[in-house]
Design a protein around this motif. Sequence first.
Motif, PDB file in Angstrom:
ATOM      1  N   THR B 129       0.845  -1.204   0.000  1.00  0.00           N
ATOM      2  CA  THR B 129       0.000   0.000   0.000  1.00  0.00           C
ATOM      3  C   THR B 129       0.875   1.246   0.000  1.00  0.00           C
ATOM      4  O   THR B 129       0.644   2.192  -0.768  1.00  0.00           O
ATOM      5  N   PHE B 130       1.921   1.222   0.852  1.00  0.00           N
ATOM      6  CA  PHE B 130       2.823   2.375   0.911  1.00  0.00           C
ATOM      7  C   PHE B 130       3.532   2.545  -0.436  1.00  0.00           C
ATOM      8  O   PHE B 130       3.627   3.665  -0.960  1.00  0.00           O
ATOM      9  N   ILE B 131       3.997   1.426  -1.012  1.00  0.00           N
ATOM     10  CA  ILE B 131       4.711   1.501  -2.302  1.00  0.00           C
ATOM     11  C   ILE B 131       3.782   2.040  -3.395  1.00  0.00           C
ATOM     12  O   ILE B 131       4.171   2.882  -4.207  1.00  0.00           O
ATOM     13  N   ALA B 132       2.516   1.568  -3.384  1.00  0.00           N
ATOM     14  CA  ALA B 132       1.538   2.045  -4.380  1.00  0.00           C
ATOM     15  C   ALA B 132       1.357   3.560  -4.256  1.00  0.00           C
ATOM     16  O   ALA B 132       1.353   4.287  -5.259  1.00  0.00           O
ATOM     17  N   GLY B 133       1.222   4.028  -3.028  1.00  0.00           N
ATOM     18  CA  GLY B 133       1.061   5.463  -2.784  1.00  0.00           C
ATOM     19  C   GLY B 133       2.296   6.228  -3.215  1.00  0.00           C
ATOM     20  O   GLY B 133       2.207   7.261  -3.882  1.00  0.00           O
ATOM     21  N   PHE B 134       3.460   5.693  -2.846  1.00  0.00           N
ATOM     22  CA  PHE B 134       4.722   6.357  -3.186  1.00  0.00           C
ATOM     23  C   PHE B 134       4.852   6.481  -4.708  1.00  0.00           C
ATOM     24  O   PHE B 134       5.151   7.551  -5.234  1.00  0.00           O
ATOM     25  N   LEU B 135       4.593   5.366  -5.397  1.00  0.00           N
ATOM     26  CA  LEU B 135       4.736   5.381  -6.859  1.00  0.00           C
ATOM     27  C   LEU B 135       3.699   6.300  -7.507  1.00  0.00           C
ATOM     28  O   LEU B 135       4.002   6.995  -8.481  1.00  0.00           O
ATOM     29  N   ALA B 136       2.481   6.307  -6.967  1.00  0.00           N
ATOM     30  CA  ALA B 136       1.434   7.179  -7.523  1.00  0.00           C
ATOM     31  C   ALA B 136       1.848   8.647  -7.399  1.00  0.00           C
ATOM     32  O   ALA B 136       1.711   9.426  -8.353  1.00  0.00           O
ATOM     33  N   GLY B 137       2.373   9.014  -6.239  1.00  0.00           N
ATOM     34  CA  GLY B 137       2.806  10.396  -6.009  1.00  0.00           C
ATOM     35  C   GLY B 137       3.969  10.763  -6.921  1.00  0.00           C
ATOM     36  O   GLY B 137       3.963  11.817  -7.565  1.00  0.00           O
ATOM     37  N   LEU B 138       4.945   9.866  -6.997  1.00  0.00           N
ATOM     38  CA  LEU B 138       6.141  10.135  -7.808  1.00  0.00           C
ATOM     39  C   LEU B 138       5.802  10.179  -9.294  1.00  0.00           C
ATOM     40  O   LEU B 138       6.175  11.114 -10.009  1.00  0.00           O
ATOM     41  N   PHE B 139       5.052   9.183  -9.757  1.00  0.00           N
ATOM     42  CA  PHE B 139       4.714   9.082 -11.178  1.00  0.00           C
ATOM     43  C   PHE B 139       3.896  10.297 -11.632  1.00  0.00           C
ATOM     44  O   PHE B 139       4.122  10.834 -12.721  1.00  0.00           O
ATOM     45  N   SER B 140       2.939  10.714 -10.801  1.00  0.00           N
ATOM     46  CA  SER B 140       2.071  11.825 -11.206  1.00  0.00           C
ATOM     47  C   SER B 140       2.881  13.095 -11.455  1.00  0.00           C
ATOM     48  O   SER B 140       2.631  13.813 -12.424  1.00  0.00           O
ATOM     49  N   ILE B 141       3.832  13.369 -10.569  1.00  0.00           N
ATOM     50  CA  ILE B 141       4.631  14.589 -10.751  1.00  0.00           C
ATOM     51  C   ILE B 141       5.551  14.440 -11.966  1.00  0.00           C
ATOM     52  O   ILE B 141       5.712  15.385 -12.752  1.00  0.00           O
ATOM     53  N   LEU B 142       6.129  13.238 -12.122  1.00  0.00           N
ATOM     54  CA  LEU B 142       7.024  13.012 -13.266  1.00  0.00           C
ATOM     55  C   LEU B 142       6.272  13.217 -14.578  1.00  0.00           C
ATOM     56  O   LEU B 142       6.723  13.955 -15.462  1.00  0.00           O
ATOM     57  N   PHE B 143       5.100  12.594 -14.698  1.00  0.00           N
ATOM     58  CA  PHE B 143       4.336  12.690 -15.939  1.00  0.00           C
ATOM     59  C   PHE B 143       3.789  14.110 -16.137  1.00  0.00           C
ATOM     60  O   PHE B 143       3.736  14.610 -17.266  1.00  0.00           O
ATOM     61  N   SER B 144       3.411  14.755 -15.037  1.00  0.00           N
ATOM     62  CA  SER B 144       2.940  16.148 -15.137  1.00  0.00           C
ATOM     63  C   SER B 144       4.064  17.045 -15.664  1.00  0.00           C
ATOM     64  O   SER B 144       3.817  17.946 -16.470  1.00  0.00           O
ATOM     65  N   SER B 145       5.305  16.804 -15.202  1.00  0.00           N
ATOM     66  CA  SER B 145       6.441  17.618 -15.663  1.00  0.00           C
ATOM     67  C   SER B 145       6.641  17.433 -17.162  1.00  0.00           C
ATOM     68  O   SER B 145       6.933  18.388 -17.882  1.00  0.00           O
ATOM     69  N   ILE B 146       6.472  16.181 -17.629  1.00  0.00           N
ATOM     70  CA  ILE B 146       6.645  15.916 -19.064  1.00  0.00           C
ATOM     71  C   ILE B 146       5.547  16.640 -19.867  1.00  0.00           C
ATOM     72  O   ILE B 146       5.815  17.277 -20.881  1.00  0.00           O
ATOM     73  N   LEU B 147       4.300  16.560 -19.371  1.00  0.00           N
ATOM     74  CA  LEU B 147       3.194  17.239 -20.066  1.00  0.00           C
ATOM     75  C   LEU B 147       3.392  18.757 -20.068  1.00  0.00           C
ATOM     76  O   LEU B 147       3.092  19.432 -21.058  1.00  0.00           O
ATOM     77  N   LEU B 148       3.918  19.272 -18.956  1.00  0.00           N
ATOM     78  CA  LEU B 148       4.197  20.712 -18.855  1.00  0.00           C
ATOM     79  C   LEU B 148       5.235  21.105 -19.911  1.00  0.00           C
ATOM     80  O   LEU B 148       5.078  22.105 -20.619  1.00  0.00           O
ATOM     81  N   GLY B 149       6.291  20.276 -20.024  1.00  0.00           N
ATOM     82  CA  GLY B 149       7.326  20.514 -21.026  1.00  0.00           C
ATOM     83  C   GLY B 149       6.743  20.468 -22.438  1.00  0.00           C
ATOM     84  O   GLY B 149       7.069  21.307 -23.282  1.00  0.00           O
TER      85      GLY B 149
END
Lengths: 158, 200
Positions: B129-149
Amino acid sequence: MKIKKICIVSLILVMIPASLAFAHKVIIFVWVEGGMIYTESSFGSKKKAKNCVIKVINEKGVVIHTAKTDPKGNYSFKIPENIDSDLILKLEAGAGHLGQWKILKDELVSEPSEQDISTAMKKKENLEKKPSIFKIFTGILIIFLLAMALKFLKRKTS
Amino acid sequence: MHISEGVLSGPVLATGAVFAFAGTGMGLKKIDYDRIVHVAILASAFFVASLIHINIGPASVHLILNGIVGLLLGFAAIPAILTALILQAVFFQYGGLTTLGVNVVVMAVPAVLAHYLFLPMLGKSPTLTFIAGFLAGLFSILFSSILLGLALWFTNQNFFETSLAIITAYIPVMIIEGIVTGFCVTFLLKVYPEIIPKKK
């Protein structure tokens, strides 16, 4: 268990200096004095916009001057010669963050009066003002009111 | 992560608005009646999150929380994020109203994807559960940064340079969001498991 404890302690340590502050409001404040244009750029009153690009644009949209802010977020330059237009100063703070300030043609040729200075200072204070608790709670209230409206609509349609 | 007014070109703004409009319609349609309160709670969290500044050495970052909003809401995250972004633009002058569509796409699309990628891991064990949350938080910002770019690149800037600069700048946020999201979902599963969507 030990790793969990370390994570909790690290998180607490990271969160300790956390404070309510400006997130990404990009502010450029400009004034004219003694034939010079002075600028102050920040992300709020304390966080200065260092090494950010400033573009000076005339009414036709032509960039007539480009420069970078210093480590204190400041930049000043002599009023360009033969200017017969209002000027827009754009601050590009990266990652899609942009702030701008307009100087009217008249401001470039006359010294500012006491009233002009106080109006500009008020404008600066308003820009730098922290979001109030009232606004935060109003925002949350609006979200819940919208949720109630949606609940009402969904109940009606079903 | 909020793009200001006057940065993007007309076609990029229009495309963002169309996608945001369609996504919001779909999100509103998919919200379960019983989960509307959860949507409001998470929209409020997103609305307030960007006010929380965290100092890391000389730099200062702020929370976004699109990962947890998406993980727990799925498509309903789109109207939740739209509402919060409108209020942030009006009350705090973050982003802007003309850039609203693009900002919604930048923050909500990764959030919805995080739901489908990481929700199956939730609840299997505390660690997962913690890993799922961690990955969701990390992935969302990473993908958002790419979309922003991408949004900036479609306007006129160099994509690789811009994206790389944005992703680098957001690395601390990715890690912090990952940790915060991980702890939040673990905590919520213990104290308020109703907020975790049932897997279909």
